[in-house]
Design a protein around this motif. Structure first.
Motif, PDB file in Angstrom:
ATOM      1  N   HIS A 134      11.889  46.131 -37.006  1.00 52.79           N
ATOM      2  CA  HIS A 134      10.583  45.856 -36.418  1.00 52.79           C
ATOM      3  C   HIS A 134       9.518  45.725 -37.509  1.00 52.79           C
ATOM      4  CE1 HIS A 134      11.924  46.471 -32.266  1.00 52.79           C
ATOM      5  NE2 HIS A 134      12.679  47.444 -32.746  1.00 52.79           N
ATOM      6  N   ALA A 135       8.472  45.002 -37.201  1.00 50.10           N
ATOM      7  CA  ALA A 135       7.400  44.792 -38.170  1.00 50.10           C
ATOM      8  C   ALA A 135       6.733  46.129 -38.513  1.00 50.10           C
ATOM      9  CB  ALA A 135       6.362  43.828 -37.604  1.00 50.10           C
ATOM     10  N   PRO A 136       6.244  46.257 -39.742  1.00 55.49           N
ATOM     11  CA  PRO A 136       5.561  47.490 -40.134  1.00 55.49           C
ATOM     12  C   PRO A 136       4.382  47.765 -39.207  1.00 55.49           C
ATOM     13  CG  PRO A 136       5.977  46.126 -42.056  1.00 55.49           C
ATOM     14  CD  PRO A 136       6.318  45.293 -40.857  1.00 55.49           C
ATOM     15  N   HIS A 137       4.189  49.042 -38.887  1.00 56.05           N
ATOM     16  CA  HIS A 137       3.085  49.413 -38.010  1.00 56.05           C
ATOM     17  C   HIS A 137       2.113  50.273 -38.802  1.00 56.05           C
ATOM     18  CE1 HIS A 137       1.222  50.186 -34.063  1.00 56.05           C
ATOM     19  NE2 HIS A 137       0.918  51.364 -34.582  1.00 56.05           N
ATOM     20  N   SER A 138       0.890  49.835 -38.885  1.00 61.00           N
ATOM     21  CA  SER A 138      -0.132  50.525 -39.669  1.00 61.00           C
ATOM     22  C   SER A 138      -0.842  51.558 -38.826  1.00 61.00           C
ATOM     23  CB  SER A 138      -1.154  49.516 -40.206  1.00 61.00           C
ATOM     24  OG  SER A 138      -2.287  50.185 -40.717  1.00 61.00           O
ATOM     25  N   ALA A 139      -1.224  52.675 -39.468  1.00 64.31           N
ATOM     26  CA  ALA A 139      -1.975  53.716 -38.771  1.00 64.31           C
ATOM     27  C   ALA A 139      -3.360  53.229 -38.367  1.00 64.31           C
ATOM     28  CB  ALA A 139      -2.106  54.956 -39.650  1.00 64.31           C
ATOM     29  N   THR A 140      -3.833  52.182 -39.003  1.00 60.92           N
ATOM     30  CA  THR A 140      -5.151  51.664 -38.669  1.00 60.92           C
ATOM     31  C   THR A 140      -5.103  50.475 -37.720  1.00 60.92           C
ATOM     32  OG1 THR A 140      -5.109  50.283 -40.666  1.00 60.92           O
ATOM     33  CG2 THR A 140      -6.168  52.433 -40.832  1.00 60.92           C
ATOM     34  N   ALA A 141      -3.879  50.082 -37.328  1.00 61.63           N
ATOM     35  CA  ALA A 141      -3.736  48.921 -36.443  1.00 61.63           C
ATOM     36  C   ALA A 141      -4.141  49.275 -35.020  1.00 61.63           C
ATOM     37  CB  ALA A 141      -2.293  48.434 -36.460  1.00 61.63           C
TER      38      ALA A 141
END
Length: 234
Positions: A227-234
């Motif tokens: 899965h695509a990277p998930h950012s804490a700021t997304a």
């Protein structure tokens, strides 16, 4: 059905540089450690030694960032190390890395080689979605102490992964509970790679791609999704 992973606003505020990459795998084959999975761990220890070039694991900038975050939520990082630092310390010791089972060996090798905390969960044992939250202190964490099953509770404010049944991993990625761990009977797994700044997102993606390749090698025909990277700021 794909498992949902959510990061609470409180955790986002605590660690705005947090990224996680999930590798989902189905139709896996697991079993006791093999010569090949053991060799993978030996190679990872060699890669780690080259990466550190004489430094202690906690001196690596990525590990230093994890220590700062652990301190921020009230844990003592020299006593409760993040999973990657703890494995790295073992990899460099005379005892070496533990051999658990093929799937655990594979993700531990990726963790050590890249100095990234990596967790593995049996998807069939997860109840509902998984959430990364700051604990209230009332949540149940089922673990084993002295050979007996026991229930602990996280500290208030501690960062934990949990599902609908309770905490699955304490102190972010310090200690996984036995309820959802990968066993020799596991056929579906979720592997979670967790990074903080200053580690580049590209390195997390490279580690996830290498993990996916190894899962395919040890479980030919497995259905694997990175899965695509998930950012804490997304």
């Amino acid at each position: 059905m794909t498992l949902t992973l959510t990061v609470s606003d409180e955790v986002r505020a605590l660690a705005p540089g947090f990224i996680h990459v999930a590798v989902e795998a189905h139709e896996l084959t697991n079993g006791p450690t093999t010569e090949a999975s053991s060799a993978l761990l030996d190679d990872a220890a060699r890669r780690l030694a080259a990466r550190l070039d004489g430094r202690a694991p906690h001196e690596d900038p990525h590990m230093a960032a994890w220590r700062e975050v652990y301190t921020a939520f009230g844990s003592k990082p020299s006593r409760t190390r993040n999973s990657a630092e703890a494995l790295a310390k073992r990899a460099l010791s005379d005892a070496g890395l533990p051999r658990v089972n093929v799937l655990v060996d594979v993700y531990n090798a990726i963790s050590v080689a890249h100095l990234i905390p990596v967790g593995g969960e049996d998807l069939d044992l997860i109840q509902g979605g998984m959430r990364l939250v700051r604990a209230t202190g009332d949540e149940d964490f089922v673990t084993v102490a002295g050979g007996e099953e026991t229930v602990e509770h996280p500290d208030a404010g501690e960062v934990v992964w949990c599902d609908e049944a309770g905490v699955t991993c304490r102190r972010w990625n310090w200690r996984q509970g036995p309820r959802t761990r990968l066993t020799e009977g596991t056929v579906s797994g979720l592997f979670l790679l967790e990074t903080l700044a200053p580690m580049p997102v590209a390195e997390a993606e490279a580690a996830a791609a290498e993990l996916a390749e190894l899962l395919e090698k040890f479980s030919p025909g497995a259905r694997i999704t990175v899965h695509a990277p998930h950012s804490a700021t997304a």
